[in-house]
Scaffold this motif. Structure first.
Motif, PDB file in Angstrom:
ATOM      1  N   TYR A  87       0.805  -1.218   0.000  1.00 12.88           N
ATOM      2  CA  TYR A  87       0.000   0.000   0.000  1.00 12.88           C
ATOM      3  C   TYR A  87       0.839   1.269   0.000  1.00 12.88           C
ATOM      4  O   TYR A  87       0.307   2.360  -0.058  1.00 12.88           O
ATOM      5  CB  TYR A  87      -1.001   0.001   1.172  1.00 12.88           C
ATOM      6  N   GLU A  88       2.159   1.115   0.092  1.00 19.39           N
ATOM      7  CA  GLU A  88       3.005   2.310   0.021  1.00 19.39           C
ATOM      8  C   GLU A  88       3.880   2.330  -1.226  1.00 19.39           C
ATOM      9  O   GLU A  88       4.744   3.177  -1.370  1.00 19.39           O
ATOM     10  CB  GLU A  88       3.878   2.392   1.286  1.00 19.39           C
ATOM     11  N   VAL A  91       3.248   1.427  -7.274  1.00 16.03           N
ATOM     12  CA  VAL A  91       3.089   0.339  -8.236  1.00 16.03           C
ATOM     13  C   VAL A  91       1.646  -0.121  -8.164  1.00 16.03           C
ATOM     14  O   VAL A  91       1.078  -0.195  -7.077  1.00 16.03           O
ATOM     15  CB  VAL A  91       4.012  -0.838  -7.828  1.00 16.03           C
ATOM     16  N   ASN A  92       1.036  -0.400  -9.306  1.00 14.93           N
ATOM     17  CA  ASN A  92      -0.293  -1.009  -9.275  1.00 14.93           C
ATOM     18  C   ASN A  92      -0.302  -2.244 -10.133  1.00 14.93           C
ATOM     19  O   ASN A  92       0.506  -2.413 -11.038  1.00 14.93           O
ATOM     20  CB  ASN A  92      -1.374  -0.024  -9.727  1.00 14.93           C
ATOM     21  N   MET A  93      -1.230  -3.107  -9.789  1.00 14.31           N
ATOM     22  CA  MET A  93      -1.266  -4.410 -10.438  1.00 14.31           C
ATOM     23  C   MET A  93      -2.651  -4.682 -10.990  1.00 14.31           C
ATOM     24  O   MET A  93      -3.658  -4.338 -10.374  1.00 14.31           O
ATOM     25  CB  MET A  93      -0.902  -5.477  -9.401  1.00 14.31           C
ATOM     26  N   LEU A 100     -12.145  -7.306  -9.208  1.00 11.39           N
ATOM     27  CA  LEU A 100     -12.992  -6.108  -9.085  1.00 11.39           C
ATOM     28  C   LEU A 100     -13.849  -6.259  -7.834  1.00 11.39           C
ATOM     29  O   LEU A 100     -14.266  -7.357  -7.491  1.00 11.39           O
ATOM     30  CB  LEU A 100     -13.892  -5.967 -10.316  1.00 11.39           C
ATOM     31  N   PHE A 101     -14.112  -5.127  -7.150  1.00 17.06           N
ATOM     32  CA  PHE A 101     -14.912  -5.194  -5.937  1.00 17.06           C
ATOM     33  C   PHE A 101     -16.376  -5.345  -6.337  1.00 17.06           C
ATOM     34  O   PHE A 101     -16.949  -4.430  -6.940  1.00 17.06           O
ATOM     35  CB  PHE A 101     -14.693  -3.940  -5.092  1.00 17.06           C
ATOM     36  N   PHE A 112     -11.439   3.808  -6.318  1.00 14.43           N
ATOM     37  CA  PHE A 112     -11.059   3.204  -5.027  1.00 14.43           C
ATOM     38  C   PHE A 112      -9.705   3.695  -4.512  1.00 14.43           C
ATOM     39  O   PHE A 112      -9.583   4.167  -3.382  1.00 14.43           O
ATOM     40  CB  PHE A 112     -11.050   1.677  -5.164  1.00 14.43           C
ATOM     41  N   GLY A 113      -8.694   3.581  -5.351  1.00 14.56           N
ATOM     42  CA  GLY A 113      -7.347   3.958  -4.931  1.00 14.56           C
ATOM     43  C   GLY A 113      -7.199   5.464  -4.744  1.00 14.56           C
ATOM     44  O   GLY A 113      -6.436   5.924  -3.902  1.00 14.56           O
ATOM     45  N   LYS A 115      -9.654   7.547  -3.774  1.00 16.51           N
ATOM     46  CA  LYS A 115     -10.295   7.892  -2.500  1.00 16.51           C
ATOM     47  C   LYS A 115      -9.364   7.551  -1.356  1.00 16.51           C
ATOM     48  O   LYS A 115      -9.286   8.273  -0.364  1.00 16.51           O
ATOM     49  CB  LYS A 115     -11.608   7.115  -2.348  1.00 16.51           C
ATOM     50  N   GLN A 116      -8.668   6.449  -1.492  1.00 17.21           N
ATOM     51  CA  GLN A 116      -7.742   6.021  -0.447  1.00 17.21           C
ATOM     52  C   GLN A 116      -6.653   7.071  -0.254  1.00 17.21           C
ATOM     53  O   GLN A 116      -6.183   7.293   0.845  1.00 17.21           O
ATOM     54  CB  GLN A 116      -7.133   4.676  -0.855  1.00 17.21           C
ATOM     55  N   ARG A 118      -7.134  10.161  -0.563  1.00 16.52           N
ATOM     56  CA  ARG A 118      -7.820  11.390  -0.175  1.00 16.52           C
ATOM     57  C   ARG A 118      -7.686  12.503  -1.221  1.00 16.52           C
ATOM     58  O   ARG A 118      -7.450  13.657  -0.904  1.00 16.52           O
ATOM     59  CB  ARG A 118      -7.323  11.899   1.180  1.00 16.52           C
ATOM     60  N   ARG A 160      -8.733   0.699 -13.399  1.00 18.60           N
ATOM     61  CA  ARG A 160      -8.531   0.863 -11.962  1.00 18.60           C
ATOM     62  C   ARG A 160      -7.040   0.872 -11.610  1.00 18.60           C
ATOM     63  O   ARG A 160      -6.593   1.639 -10.766  1.00 18.60           O
ATOM     64  CB  ARG A 160      -9.240  -0.270 -11.210  1.00 18.60           C
ATOM     65  N   SER A 161      -6.281  -0.007 -12.291  1.00 15.43           N
ATOM     66  CA  SER A 161      -4.864  -0.077 -11.950  1.00 15.43           C
ATOM     67  C   SER A 161      -4.083   1.101 -12.534  1.00 15.43           C
ATOM     68  O   SER A 161      -2.996   1.408 -12.071  1.00 15.43           O
ATOM     69  CB  SER A 161      -4.269  -1.406 -12.401  1.00 15.43           C
ATOM     70  N   LYS A 164      -4.282   5.537 -10.548  1.00 16.78           N
ATOM     71  CA  LYS A 164      -3.387   6.246  -9.633  1.00 16.78           C
ATOM     72  C   LYS A 164      -2.111   6.707 -10.316  1.00 16.78           C
ATOM     73  O   LYS A 164      -1.203   7.207  -9.648  1.00 16.78           O
ATOM     74  CB  LYS A 164      -3.039   5.335  -8.449  1.00 16.78           C
TER      75      LYS A 164
END
Lengths: 374, 300
Positions: A87-88, A91-93, A100-101, A112-113, A115-116, A118, A160-161, A164
């Motif tokens: 989470y730090e 990199v996204n996968m 998918l949620f 999602f990412g 919002k995480q 902020r 989604r990936s 960010k």
């Protein structure tokens, strides 16, 4: 695209963008990744290719931070990421199952990412819209994942990936769940998206064709070890080992002994009175046991005896597989050895010139022979 | 036109069997109780007045009344008992959820070999009679019971605590008895969850507890609802636990019902209490079903 400028600046010290340094991963006794070192440059579309269980996914998961290396270091953009939790990492996968949620709409999945992190709502909305447009899902934002087709879900996962703007995008078998037609189309979309965003992509795949089409460089892995790294052209035309030659496409392998080295390397095959002549290469000595790899499409097949003096042999057609664009012949040599030959069907003829049980001549250039010492 | 002849086939029998079962053992008693609730108590055999009187016409005359239901509303006892039952059921459900969720989560996340053993431990108490297990709690909680003796022995307390025959012991008994009904549906829900969803949440920037609140918790809502309903509904009508572990001030509708039937011998009022309880419980069941349908829609 100005939205991704933040990730397209240059490395501070000219070192490779992603550096995998002597990384080993053990699960109990089993060694999944065995002392792998690998450098990946910025904006590369890099493919990790191998059969299932070769350690490619484990390597990818270590880049994502989902697995910790037993030994070795992983650096991304000059920073040691070995002990940084997922989470730090910048990199996204994209997961093979898409992950998918199910309780969130397409928009919420993509956001999602963000919002995480902020991010302000207005910016999130803008980014989500951009991403939906990028993957051509503009009107599907309000749907839930179960209301989408497989191909659409794949694109949501990709969006989604990418949302960010990661420094590095990891794709685990991104096209495996799609049917052939969609897969081909999506390959090109992936390449376009990579081009547009300028993000470094690392893709894991077991499909050699996919790896060759997509990537700028390929690492062929086997049993936790990288067998060869090179451009698609290099690994296909100049395989460094029997494994790579055999894994990428189809190949005819002849085991023999080096008889002489003059203008070319002459290789004598034990049972057959067949001599192969290949172009010179380093690290070959007389008497050495080597293998010669010849691609089926590099061999020509004819009824009449060809003019070349070297690299020809006679055989009998055992099998013809018509594949539309090309025909694949299985030719049985005098010693019982089978040789695979493919030739394009350039002329649309009802009548084949070569038929089952025909006696044919096979011939090829010295250039077509790749001498393998591993 | 020839009408379809009605034939008894194996298939019809198989389909009909559960309906016949429900008709005989659920609907018929319900109809009897419903009828009773409109009657008046009599000192006679049976102890209630007739509700339908045959006047020679095609249909009998309805001579019952709604007096019993009116009585339920006028006497505080019943309303308080209902409210108190619902309060106890709600608190117990929340306690079961707070205790059961971490347990279900732990079991679902446990390594494969452990999982069955842990599930077995949850189910194991069912192999002993419910009544005996509740009696066992009396042995633990009474003044010279195990718990008090241990606390006295350790010098933590000077005189025995009053643990039994109050609301505390009722909650202990209810939470203990109904915890498996919370854990099992929650476990079924959590075990089904795809690990890659949590990995993907971590990949997108969630710390483990954030992944829990943003992904695991919302996805386990159907399990939470199922478990809560399985605890809440039977606890509202619970009789044995408040009777054995509760004190004089433990007012629950199941106990009131029992008293009406067997102490007051007022069958009609007891029946109306039962009917009112059923109506009260139908509402949460309908909500539950609504959520279940929604769940099966979104997870085809």
């Amino acid at each position: 695209m100005n939205a991704v400028e933040s990730v397209t600046g240059s490395s501070s010290d000219g070192s490779p963008y992603v550096r995998i340094e002597n990384v080993t991963k053990r699960f109990g006794e089993f060694v999944a990744v065995d002392n792998v070192s690998l450098d990946i440059e910025r904006k590369e579309f890099f493919a990790l290719l191998g059969a299932s269980g070769c350690g490619k996914s484990t390597l990818l998961r270590m880049l994502a931070g989902l697995e910790k290396p037993t030994e070795g270091r992983i650096l991304i953009d000059g920073q040691d990421m070995t002990n940084v939790p997922p989470y730090e990492r910048p990199v996204n996968m994209m997961f093979q199952s898409y992950a998918l949620f199910p309780h969130m709409s397409v928009e919420d999945n993509i956001a999602f990412g963000l919002k995480q992190d902020r991010m302000p709502v207005a910016e999130i909305n803008k980014r989500v819209e951009e991403m939906l447009e990028l993957v051509q899902l503009g009107q599907f934002g309000k749907r839930k994942p179960h209301q989408l087709s497989g191909g659409q879900r794949q694109r949501v996962a990709l969006a989604r990936s990418l949302a960010k703007h990661p420094k590095l995008l990891l794709l685990d078998e991104p096209l495996a769940a799609l049917d052939k037609k969609l897969r081909e189309q999506t390959q090109f979309e992936l390449m376009n998206i990579q081009d547009e965003t300028g993000i470094t992509f690392i893709v894991v795949t077991h499909d050699q064709e996919e790896a060759m089409v997509l990537s700028t460089r390929i690492a062929v892995m086997n049993q936790g070890v990288i067998q060869q790294i090179g451009s698609p052209n290099e690994v296909y035309e100049y395989p460094s080992s029997r494994y790579v030659a055999d894994f990428l496409g189809s190949v005819n392998l002849f085991e023999g002994e080096v008889a002489s080295i003059n203008q070319g390397i002459e290789i004598r095959l034990p049972q057959a009175d067949l001599h192969l002549v290949a172009n010179n290469r380093d690290n070959v000595t007389i008497g050495q046991n080597v293998a010669v790899a010849i691609r089926p499409e590099k061999i020509s097949v004819s009824i009449d005896k060809p003019n070349e003096l070297t690299n020809q042999c006679q055989g009998k057609v055992d099998e013809i597989a018509y594949q539309g664009s090309l025909s694949v012949y299985q030719v049985k040599l005098a010693d019982g050895r089978m040789v695979k030959v493919s030739s394009p069907n350039q002329v649309r003829t009802a009548k084949r010139t070569i038929d089952w049980d025909d006696s044919v001549w096979l011939s090829w250039d010295t250039d077509a022979c790749v001498v393998l010492i591993d | 036109m020839k009408s379809m002849p009605f034939r008894i086939t194996g298939r019809t029998l198989a389909v009909a069997a559960p309906y016949v079962w429900l008709l005989i053992f659920f609907l018929a008693p319900f109809a009897i109780v419903l009828k009773l609730s409109f009657a008046e108590p009599l000192i006679a055999q049976p102890p209630y007045s007739a509700v339908f009187e045959w006047a020679g016409g095609l249909l009998p005359n309805f001579t019952g009344s709604l007096d019993n239901y009116q009585f339920l509303l006028t006497d505080d006892l019943y309303i308080n008992a209902y409210l108190n039952s619902i309060k106890i059921a709600m608190v117990s459900t929340i306690l079961c959820l707070l205790i059961g969720y971490p347990m279900a989560y732990g079991i679902a996340r446990a390594p494969g070999a452990w999982r069955n053993a842990l599930l077995m431990l949850v189910i194991l108490p069912f192999w002993t009679s419910f009544l005996i297990r509740v009696y066992a709690w009396i042995g633990i909680l009474k003044n010279n019971g195990i718990l008090n003796n241990v606390l006295l022995g350790l010098g933590i307390i000077d005189e025995p605590l009053q643990l039994l025959h109050n609301n505390f012991s009722v909650y202990i008994g209810i939470v203990y008895s109904y915890l498996p009904f919370m854990i099992l549906p929650l476990y079924a829900n959590l075990a089904r969850m795809d690990d890659s969803l949590l990995e993907s949440a971590a990949d997108l920037g969630c710390r483990p507890w954030q992944a829990f609140t943003r992904v695991t918790l919302p996805l386990s809502i159907p399990g939470i609802i199922a478990g809560s309903m399985l605890v809440f509904i039977p606890v509202v009508g619970e009789f044995v636990i408040p009777e054995l572990l509760g004190g004089p001030d433990t007012l629950m509708i199941g106990k009131v019902l029992w008293n009406e039937f067997f102490q007051n011998r007022d069958w009609p009022v007891a029946s109306s209490v039962a009917i009112a309880m059923l109506v009260l419980l139908v509402i949460p069941i309908v909500i539950f079903q609504h959520f279940q349908n929604k769940d099966s829609e979104s997870n085809p």
